[in-house]
Scaffold this motif. Structure first.
Motif, PDB file in Angstrom:
ATOM      1  N   ASP A  53      31.097  66.058  51.833  1.00 45.26           N
ATOM      2  CA  ASP A  53      32.512  66.266  51.558  1.00 45.26           C
ATOM      3  C   ASP A  53      33.255  64.927  51.564  1.00 45.26           C
ATOM      4  OD1 ASP A  53      33.495  65.637  54.207  1.00 45.26           O
ATOM      5  OD2 ASP A  53      32.903  67.646  54.841  1.00 45.26           O
ATOM      6  N   ASP A  54      34.448  64.921  51.013  1.00 50.89           N
ATOM      7  CA  ASP A  54      35.221  63.692  50.836  1.00 50.89           C
ATOM      8  C   ASP A  54      35.500  62.972  52.153  1.00 50.89           C
ATOM      9  OD1 ASP A  54      35.299  64.127  48.111  1.00 50.89           O
ATOM     10  OD2 ASP A  54      37.313  64.999  48.113  1.00 50.89           O
ATOM     11  N   ARG A  55      35.833  63.717  53.189  1.00 51.71           N
ATOM     12  CA  ARG A  55      36.188  63.106  54.473  1.00 51.71           C
ATOM     13  C   ARG A  55      34.999  62.369  55.080  1.00 51.71           C
ATOM     14  NH1 ARG A  55      35.304  64.204  59.422  1.00 51.71           N
ATOM     15  NH2 ARG A  55      34.433  66.255  59.058  1.00 51.71           N
ATOM     16  N   VAL A  56      33.838  63.031  55.101  1.00 50.98           N
ATOM     17  CA  VAL A  56      32.642  62.431  55.683  1.00 50.98           C
ATOM     18  C   VAL A  56      32.205  61.224  54.853  1.00 50.98           C
ATOM     19  CG1 VAL A  56      30.214  62.841  56.234  1.00 50.98           C
ATOM     20  CG2 VAL A  56      31.915  64.586  56.755  1.00 50.98           C
ATOM     21  N   ASP A  58      34.082  59.322  52.951  1.00 49.75           N
ATOM     22  CA  ASP A  58      35.037  58.234  53.127  1.00 49.75           C
ATOM     23  C   ASP A  58      34.708  57.451  54.395  1.00 49.75           C
ATOM     24  OD1 ASP A  58      37.448  56.823  52.247  1.00 49.75           O
ATOM     25  OD2 ASP A  58      38.346  57.640  54.080  1.00 49.75           O
ATOM     26  N   GLN A  59      34.317  58.148  55.432  1.00 52.25           N
ATOM     27  CA  GLN A  59      33.914  57.484  56.675  1.00 52.25           C
ATOM     28  C   GLN A  59      32.664  56.630  56.454  1.00 52.25           C
ATOM     29  OE1 GLN A  59      35.640  57.352  59.439  1.00 52.25           O
ATOM     30  NE2 GLN A  59      34.133  56.062  60.424  1.00 52.25           N
TER      31      GLN A  59
END
Length: 164
Positions: A53-56, A58-59
């Motif tokens: 997913d985008d959040r993971v 991005d990290q």
């Protein structure tokens, strides 16, 4: 969600191992990987495809940017981009099927790059779905051997290039 990441890195030994190790430690499976020198021999570009997913992701991108030998990381799939894979495939051409295989190769805009008594070697490039479709069309003829590169990608706009 599938992400195509492009990392501009210093052209030094161990950079690829460091990056792939960092991704593995965060449980990212690398679906595709390609690395090569850029227009500037001091740098290489690593293109890899991962799912998440985008959040993971991005990290993970932020963690990659903390690596000293990494100059810049871009999630290419968030931009307008062009991607390609390259495949070499050996296909049987027994019993008069050579002209059929040649015609299908031309339809898929591939090239015959090697010819043997009972097979041809074909080079084809394009998006993954094109290569998968070509493999399925060649299966009935008999695939002897197949090899593919990892995905490569560049953004369309000069303003969002990884090297800038």
């Amino acid at each position: 969600m599938r992400h195509v990441l492009s990392a501009l890195v210093m052209n030094q030994p161990g950079v690829l191992a460091h990056i792939s190790g960092m991704l593995a430690s965060r449980a990212f499976n690398i679906d595709s990987l390609a690395v090569g020198e850029t227009e500037n021999p001091e740098f290489s570009r690593i293109t890899f495809v991962v799912a998440g997913d985008d959040r993971v992701l991005d990290q993970a991108r932020k963690q990659l940017e903390k690596i000293v030998t990494v100059v810049k990381v871009l999630d290419v799939s968030q931009e307008e981009y062009v991607e390609r894979d390259l495949m070499l495939i050996k296909v049987k051409t027994e019993n008069g099927t050579r002209s059929d295989v040649k015609e299908l190769t031309e339809i898929f805009r591939g090239s015959i790059v090697g010819v043997g008594p009972e097979h041809v070697m074909i080079e084809i490039s394009g998006q993954e779905k094109k290569l998968v479709a070509f493999v399925e069309v060649m299966r009935p003829y008999g695939i002897i051997e197949l090899v593919r590169t990892g995905r490569i990608a560049l953004t369309r706009g000069a303003d969002s290039a990884v090297g800038e």
